[in-house]
Scaffold this active site. Structure first.
Site, short mmCIF file in Angstrom:
data_model
loop_
_atom_site.label_atom_id
_atom_site.label_comp_id
_atom_site.label_asym_id
_atom_site.label_seq_id
_atom_site.Cartn_x
_atom_site.Cartn_y
_atom_site.Cartn_z
N ARG A 1 0.73 -1.18 0.00
CA ARG A 1 -0.07 0.09 0.04
C ARG A 1 1.20 1.50 0.02
O ARG A 1 2.02 1.27 0.56
CB ARG A 1 -0.90 -0.03 1.34
CG ARG A 1 -2.36 -0.82 1.02
CD ARG A 1 -3.06 -0.77 2.30
NE ARG A 1 -2.64 -1.19 3.61
CZ ARG A 1 -1.68 -0.42 4.53
NH1 ARG A 1 -1.76 0.79 4.40
NH2 ARG A 1 -1.34 -0.84 5.52
N TYR B 1 -1.44 -3.32 -6.99
CA TYR B 1 -1.22 -3.90 -5.79
C TYR B 1 -2.60 -4.01 -4.77
O TYR B 1 -3.39 -3.13 -4.88
CB TYR B 1 -0.22 -3.16 -4.83
CG TYR B 1 -0.33 -3.94 -3.41
CD1 TYR B 1 0.61 -4.94 -3.08
CD2 TYR B 1 -0.85 -3.14 -2.27
CE1 TYR B 1 0.26 -5.58 -2.00
CE2 TYR B 1 -1.01 -3.86 -1.17
CZ TYR B 1 -0.29 -5.08 -0.58
OH TYR B 1 -0.30 -5.51 0.66
N LYS C 1 -9.75 -2.29 1.48
CA LYS C 1 -9.20 -1.04 2.42
C LYS C 1 -10.19 0.22 1.97
O LYS C 1 -10.34 1.19 3.00
CB LYS C 1 -7.94 -0.76 2.32
CG LYS C 1 -6.90 -1.87 2.66
CD LYS C 1 -7.08 -2.45 3.86
CE LYS C 1 -6.14 -3.72 4.35
NZ LYS C 1 -6.34 -3.94 5.64
N HIS D 1 -10.42 -2.18 11.47
CA HIS D 1 -9.38 -3.13 10.98
C HIS D 1 -9.34 -4.14 11.89
O HIS D 1 -8.29 -4.35 12.70
CB HIS D 1 -8.32 -2.34 10.80
CG HIS D 1 -7.18 -2.82 10.05
ND1 HIS D 1 -5.66 -2.32 10.14
CD2 HIS D 1 -7.10 -3.64 9.09
CE1 HIS D 1 -4.92 -3.28 9.60
NE2 HIS D 1 -5.63 -4.02 8.73
N SER E 1 -1.39 -3.40 10.45
CA SER E 1 -0.97 -4.65 9.19
C SER E 1 0.25 -5.18 9.40
O SER E 1 1.31 -4.77 9.95
CB SER E 1 -0.78 -3.75 7.79
OG SER E 1 -2.07 -2.98 7.39
N ASP F 1 -9.26 -9.47 8.74
CA ASP F 1 -8.88 -8.15 8.41
C ASP F 1 -9.88 -7.03 8.56
O ASP F 1 -9.34 -6.13 9.17
CB ASP F 1 -8.50 -8.01 6.93
CG ASP F 1 -7.58 -6.86 6.73
OD1 ASP F 1 -6.71 -6.60 7.67
OD2 ASP F 1 -7.71 -6.50 5.67
P1 GDP Z 1 -1.70 -9.36 9.80
O1 GDP Z 1 -1.28 -8.71 8.47
O2 GDP Z 1 -2.28 -8.70 10.72
O3 GDP Z 1 -3.14 -10.36 9.44
O4 GDP Z 1 -0.67 -10.46 10.19
P2 GDP Z 1 -0.42 -11.82 10.16
O5 GDP Z 1 -1.22 -12.72 10.79
O6 GDP Z 1 -0.42 -12.16 8.47
O7 GDP Z 1 1.11 -11.99 10.72
C1 GDP Z 1 2.26 -11.00 10.15
C2 GDP Z 1 3.40 -11.72 10.43
O8 GDP Z 1 3.64 -11.62 11.82
C3 GDP Z 1 3.75 -13.06 10.00
O9 GDP Z 1 5.11 -13.13 9.68
C4 GDP Z 1 3.46 -13.86 10.99
O10 GDP Z 1 4.17 -14.97 11.04
C5 GDP Z 1 4.06 -13.12 12.35
N1 GDP Z 1 3.21 -13.38 13.41
C6 GDP Z 1 1.67 -13.62 13.67
N2 GDP Z 1 1.40 -13.76 14.87
C7 GDP Z 1 2.51 -14.02 15.56
C8 GDP Z 1 2.68 -14.32 16.79
O11 GDP Z 1 2.19 -14.51 17.83
N3 GDP Z 1 4.30 -14.18 17.40
C9 GDP Z 1 5.16 -13.83 16.33
N4 GDP Z 1 6.33 -13.87 16.96
N5 GDP Z 1 5.03 -13.77 15.18
C10 GDP Z 1 3.81 -13.71 14.58
P1 PGA Z 2 -3.03 -7.08 6.62
O1 PGA Z 2 -4.02 -6.70 5.28
O2 PGA Z 2 -3.77 -6.29 7.78
O3 PGA Z 2 -3.43 -8.64 6.56
O4 PGA Z 2 -1.70 -6.95 6.56
C1 PGA Z 2 -3.29 -5.87 4.34
C2 PGA Z 2 -3.17 -4.40 4.78
O5 PGA Z 2 -3.63 -3.92 6.13
O6 PGA Z 2 -2.45 -3.65 3.90
MN MN Z 3 -5.18 -5.13 6.98
MN MN Z 4 -3.90 -10.47 7.25
#
Ligand code: GDP
Ligand code: PGA
Ligand code: MN
Ligand code: MN
Length: 630
Positions: A91, A231, A240, A260, A282, A307
């Site tokens: 983004r 993207y 978003k 979010h 994110s 999300d």
């Molecule tokens: P989102 O973008 O908020 O949905 O985050 P994700 O669930 O995709 O996680 C983003 C990154 O943080 C990834 O590389 C995960 O492996 C890492 N991650 C997620 N949960 C945890 C956790 O409980 N502990 C650690 N150390 N890393 C985490």
């Molecule tokens: P994320 O979603 O929160 O899973 O990273 C995409 C974003 O917020 O850009």
């Molecule tokens: Mn997001």
């Molecule tokens: Mn996510």
């Protein structure tokens, strides 16, 4: 009027564009599409019916052109890899605009340009932008079609890649047109990659126009215009742009919320089910928490959304009901593994679109963290460069840190039976969190709603790869994890949150508010808390707190809120990982460090001027006093 820019353009056009067959009698929609056709000058117009045949045809065409690479049909049936332009991978917050009439209504956290000026600029960019291309018209529903909480949008785009992604991420096609009827409202969304083709031009594999890229929102007329980027966060306009930036404005006006947040269903060993929503910035763990395989025996987590949450009070029972407006996951690939997120790995076994991950010589995908070792043999990295073990760290990371998978919720083995319930699910707890190496404990609970709003407003997190910039890892305030997504003045948004208790008969039914931090690090820079499936232990503590609010063995009352007593967290099976004072450290509240947090927050909140709620200033003063007296 919402269509004023386009209407002007249509008048300026001397020749009427040719009539087209329209699958709808919605006169305003047809007029709007015709106006876009006149402005954008595509070679063809295609109304998406949302069928499998249509999807397959678009994919086949992109495979033929080399835009989508088919993965091995045994290893990853129905799945494809796409590499974006290396400059179009996240983004772009610096080219995202909220063009409200008055600048103050966009607030100090959003980029603002006068709407008149922006419309002139948009016409310049968009005029003729689809020459040599097809304009796809995508009617889409955010939320189950026909749900009282759902809202409809129509996106025109010149990117077939956007069409196939939108078909996974939202509900698209004829059924949406049917729901729209002849006169229901829709949010108009215009997207172009910004690269018209003159006759004889060969198309780029990933056309985009970075210098002129802009993602523009008109909150008053509820319009979205996105130019120059393919993207996901910039081009899948239901996500978003609509479901957060525009929907947050609609929610303010309607007394609801667009957040979010992930939504999960948590089942206790007793069979009792609770629903929890959580807002993290994110790439801070929403997808992983929502799909978690709980390590705590007898506990089960199921996913409703990973999300975005739309929440609305039910006047009958005073409870806050949430839907996931999406139908797919647009998940961060790196770090996803059979160990960390087995449910995600199962979901992406088929019918999944991967962007900017690495390609193995078996025709499968790979990213950092999927397995300990890099794959054997030749690997093509996200930029298309060939890598093998002899090259060491050259050409790495093999997958872009913000590489993603697009996959249907329906394929997730951990999907909640109510994931597409049109009425939503009642939320018992709301969690805020961020990436914090220091200071912030594993979990704490707000004293009450207003204190919870202060906690949400004070969310700060270390910057991730989900947004562009060279400030990776730096701490920034990200109130409610909505910094890049709130469509109006963030000060007004805080006020909106504070108004929730006045919107229900029985405010005691409001969700309880918590804050978590999975990312605390030790002196060696390693994560102290095992995280992932073990986060179920923290969820269990929250449920215990909700079920037994009077049980003093569960918590210590600290200046920042209620923190678990050591021993009130169920650590059976992970005692070894957290021995030697680790839990003490994870649950410690250091008054000095927190006073410096308060100072930083006070300073940050200054930018909201008189739009900053006095109630939050009082909460901050109270917090400071509690810390000073502790
Ligand atoms: P989102 O973008 O908020 O949905 O985050 P994700 O669930 O995709 O996680 C983003 C990154 O943080 C990834 O590389 C995960 O492996 C890492 N991650 C997620 N949960 C945890 C956790 O409980 N502990 C650690 N150390 N890393 C985490
Ligand atoms: P994320 O979603 O929160 O899973 O990273 C995409 C974003 O917020 O850009
Ligand atoms: Mn997001
Ligand atoms: Mn996510």
């Amino acid at each position: 009027s919402p269509l004023s820019a386009s209407a002007t353009i249509q008048q300026a056009q001397s020749e009427e564009p040719p009539l087209m067959d329209t699958p709808t009698n919605h006169a305003k929609l047809v007029d709007w599409v015709r106006a876009q056709q006149a402005l954008l000058e595509p070679d063809n117009v295609h109304w998406c019916d949302g069928s499998q045949g249509e999807y397959d045809g678009l994919v086949a065409d992109m495979v033929e052109r080399g835009v989508m690479l088919p993965l091995d049909s045994n290893l990853r049936p129905g799945s494809f890899l796409t590499r974006t332009d290396p400059a179009d991978v996240a983004r772009s917050e610096s080219s995202t605009f909220i063009c409200s009439r008055d600048q103050i209504d966009a607030g100090p956290t959003n980029n603002w340009v006068d709407p008149k000026e922006m419309r002139t600029e948009l016409v310049k960019s968009f005029r003729g932008a689809m020459r040599g291309r097809t304009m796809y018209v995508i009617p889409f529903s955010m939320g189950p079609i026909g749900s009282p909480l759902a809202r409809i949008g129509v996106q025109v785009t010149d990117s077939p890649f956007v069409v196939v992604n939108m078909r996974i991420m939202t509900r698209i096609g004829q059924s949406v047109l049917d729901a729209l009827g002849n006169d229901k409202k829709f949010v108009p969304c215009v997207h172009s990659v910004g690269k018209p083709l003159e006759s004889g031009d060969k198309d780029a594999l990933w056309p985009c126009n970075i210098p002129q890229r802009k993602v523009v929102h008109f909150p008053e007329s509820r319009e979205i215009w996105s130019f120059g980027s393919g993207y996901g966060g910039n081009s899948l306009l239901g996500k978003k742009c609509f479901a957060l930036r525009i929907a947050s404005v609609m929610a303010r006006d309607e007394g609801s919320l667009a957040e979010h947040m992930l939504i999960l269903g948590l089942t206790a060993p007793s069979g009792k089910k609770s629903y929890i929503a959580a807002a993290f910035p994110s790439a801070c763990g929403k997808t992983n928490l929502a799909m978690m395989q709980a390590t705590l025996p007898g506990w089960k987590v199921q996913v409703i959304g990973d999300d975005i949450a739309w929440l609305r009070f039910n006047p009958q029972d005073s409870r806050l009901y949430a839907i996931n407006p999406e139908a797919g996951f647009f998940g961060v690939a790196p770090g996803t593994s059979a160990k960390t997120n087995p449910n995600a790995m199962e979901t992406i076994r088929k019918n999944t679109l991967f962007t900017n991950v690495a390609l193995t010589d078996k025709g499968d995908i790979w990213w950092e963290g999927m397995t300990k070792a890099r794959p054997e043999g030749k690997v093509v990295n996200w930029k298309g460069e060939i890598w093998d073990a002899s090259m060491g760290d050259q050409c790495t990371p093999l997958a872009h840190p913000n590489s993603r998978f697009t996959t249907p919720v329906d394929q997730c083995p951990a999907k909640d039976p109510a994931w597409d319930d049109p009425n939503g699910v009642p939320i018992s707890a709301i969690i805020f969190g961020g990436r914090r190496e220091t200071t912030v404990p594993l979990v704490f609970q707000a004293k009450d709603w207003n204190h919870g709003v202060l906690i949400g407003a004070s969310v700060a997190s270390e910057k991730t790869a989900a947004a562009e910039g060279n400030d990776l890892g730096q701490l920034r305030f990200d109130p409610f994890a909505m910094l890049p997504f709130v469509g109006y003045n963030m000060g007004d948004y805080f006020n909106h949150w504070l108004s929730m208790p006045n919107r229900v008969k029985d405010p005691s039914k409001l969700p309880k508010i918590f804050h978590v931090n999975w990312f605390r690090k030790d002196a060696n820079g390693s994560f102290m808390w095992p995280g992932f499936g073990d986060n179920s232990r923290v969820l269990k503590w929250m449920i215990d707190r909700l079920d037994h609010p009077e049980d003093q063995s569960l918590y210590t009352s600290t200046p920042i809120g209620y923190v678990p007593k050591i021993g009130s967290l169920d650590l059976r099976g992970i005692e070894k990982n957290v021995q030697g004072g680790v839990m003490e450290k994870l649950l410690e509240v250091n008054a000095q460090s927190y006073l410096s947090e308060v100072n930083k927050a006070r300073d940050y909140f200054k930018r909201f001027g008189d739009r900053f709620p006095a109630k939050l200033t009082k909460e901050l003063d109270d917090l400071e006093n509690r810390l000073r007296n502790s």
